[in-house]
Write a protein that holds these residues in place. Structure first.
Motif, PDB file in Angstrom:
ATOM      1  N   UNK A   1       0.844  -1.195   0.000  1.00  0.00           N
ATOM      2  CA  UNK A   1       0.000   0.000   0.000  1.00  0.00           C
ATOM      3  C   UNK A   1       0.879   1.246   0.000  1.00  0.00           C
ATOM      4  N   UNK A   2       0.502   2.242  -0.795  1.00  0.00           N
ATOM      5  CA  UNK A   2       1.279   3.484  -0.829  1.00  0.00           C
ATOM      6  C   UNK A   2       0.840   4.398   0.317  1.00  0.00           C
ATOM      7  N   UNK A  26       1.961  16.715   8.081  1.00  0.00           N
ATOM      8  CA  UNK A  26       2.801  15.653   8.632  1.00  0.00           C
ATOM      9  C   UNK A  26       4.080  15.426   7.821  1.00  0.00           C
ATOM     10  N   UNK A  27       4.314  16.306   6.850  1.00  0.00           N
ATOM     11  CA  UNK A  27       5.518  16.235   6.019  1.00  0.00           C
ATOM     12  C   UNK A  27       5.623  14.880   5.307  1.00  0.00           C
ATOM     13  N   UNK A  28       4.500  14.433   4.736  1.00  0.00           N
ATOM     14  CA  UNK A  28       4.491  13.152   4.019  1.00  0.00           C
ATOM     15  C   UNK A  28       4.138  13.297   2.537  1.00  0.00           C
ATOM     16  N   UNK A  29       3.969  14.525   2.054  1.00  0.00           N
ATOM     17  CA  UNK A  29       3.627  14.719   0.641  1.00  0.00           C
ATOM     18  C   UNK A  29       4.697  14.122  -0.268  1.00  0.00           C
ATOM     19  N   UNK A  30       5.941  14.274   0.106  1.00  0.00           N
ATOM     20  CA  UNK A  30       7.018  13.751  -0.731  1.00  0.00           C
ATOM     21  C   UNK A  30       7.066  12.220  -0.717  1.00  0.00           C
ATOM     22  N   UNK A  31       6.326  11.621   0.215  1.00  0.00           N
ATOM     23  CA  UNK A  31       6.300  10.157   0.329  1.00  0.00           C
ATOM     24  C   UNK A  31       5.068   9.554  -0.338  1.00  0.00           C
ATOM     25  N   UNK A  32       4.247  10.369  -0.987  1.00  0.00           N
ATOM     26  CA  UNK A  32       2.934   9.945  -1.486  1.00  0.00           C
ATOM     27  C   UNK A  32       2.933   8.593  -2.183  1.00  0.00           C
ATOM     28  N   UNK A  33       3.890   8.372  -3.057  1.00  0.00           N
ATOM     29  CA  UNK A  33       3.899   7.152  -3.869  1.00  0.00           C
ATOM     30  C   UNK A  33       4.791   6.051  -3.308  1.00  0.00           C
ATOM     31  N   UNK A  34       5.400   6.324  -2.172  1.00  0.00           N
ATOM     32  CA  UNK A  34       6.241   5.298  -1.543  1.00  0.00           C
ATOM     33  C   UNK A  34       5.365   4.224  -0.918  1.00  0.00           C
ATOM     34  N   UNK A  35       5.795   2.979  -1.011  1.00  0.00           N
ATOM     35  CA  UNK A  35       5.066   1.888  -0.355  1.00  0.00           C
ATOM     36  C   UNK A  35       5.427   1.851   1.123  1.00  0.00           C
ATOM     37  N   UNK A  36       4.432   1.559   1.946  1.00  0.00           N
ATOM     38  CA  UNK A  36       4.594   1.629   3.398  1.00  0.00           C
ATOM     39  C   UNK A  36       5.783   0.800   3.879  1.00  0.00           C
TER      40      UNK A  36
END
Length: 254
Positions: free
Chosen positions: A92-93, A125-135
């Motif tokens: 899951x991303x 939460x400063x997670x926009x740059x992680x949007x497409x990263x898988x958990x």
């Protein structure tokens, strides 16, 4: 103001008290630090407050309503819970995870305001740059922030966080506590979190609740908590209390 109360809540295992009868009140304009030795019952109490665990007797009320009577979707709009050990969600991303926070609003399609909210909480939460990263590819700190973004997307009035700092080094601990402070003061989200660091609790929490062998032995302001005799009684430690030079908050030296 939203209120959560525990009314004579207790929990037993094989007829032994894990949590003794407890009466507590939480307001959504405060941050509460839940503290105590390992095995004191902190996680058990937090799970009961978040309806992750059913008490042996007693009840938890949200604005005088028994949360046991809420549907899961009604509960999610009131209370969000972050466990200490985050679930494995495979491939899951991050963005897909955050979207899951909107499930309790039962919509067939995402509206513009949902998309805007998701973007807002990810930015927060400063997670926009992680949007497409898988958990599964995230570090401990990144994963904590991703799950926190999902909880914020629920727009719950209370967050219950079980040792959210456990997987983080000191830089990210401070970053997360600053975020928690912002959520509480600007968004009026009530926060109850389990902490082990006395000084972080004193810097960021409004009130401290301390448990010892399943009993609440302290429930008051951080100023009352940060007393040498109190710390000795609760944790059996010798500490000297001084004032933080910048924040004017009490801190302990060991």
């Amino acid at each position: 103001m939203a209120l959560i109360k525990s009314c004579n809540v207790n929990f037993k295992n094989q007829n032994q008290y894990i949590i003794y009868p407890t009466n507590l009140c939480f307001e959504n304009n405060k941050i509460y630090g839940l503290m105590g030795h390992n095995g004191s019952g902190k996680s058990t109490l937090l799970k009961i407050l978040a309806r992750q665990l059913k008490p042996t007797s007693g009840k938890i009320c949200f604005n005088e309503q028994d949360i046991a009577k809420f549907s899961s979707k009604q509960l999610a709009q009131k209370i969000a819970y972050l466990p200490q050990y985050l679930p494995n969600l495979g491939y899951l991303s991050v963005k897909e995870l955050v979207k899951m926070g909107r499930y309790s609003y039962e919509k067939l399609f995402f509206k513009n305001q949902d998309k805007e909210l998701i973007e807002e909480v990810m930015r927060l939460t400063n997670t926009l740059s992680l949007s497409n990263r898988e958990i599964h590819t995230l570090s401990g700190g990144e994963k904590t922030r991703a799950f926190l973004a999902m909880l914020l997307a629920q727009k719950s009035e209370f967050l219950f966080l079980d040792e959210p700092l456990a997987a983080l080094d000191i830089v990210y601990q401070i970053e997360l506590m600053e975020l928690i402070l912002k959520l509480n003061k600007e968004f009026k989200v009530g926060i109850v979190l389990i902490l082990h660091d006395i000084n972080l609790a004193a810097l960021y929490c409004d009130e401290i609740i301390a448990l010892k062998e399943g009993k609440v032995v302290f429930n008051a302001s951080k100023q009352e908590f940060m007393q040498e005799e109190k710390l000795k009684d609760i944790f059996n430690i010798d500490a000297s209390i001084i004032e933080h030079p910048k924040r004017k908050s009490p801190i302990a030296l060991f």
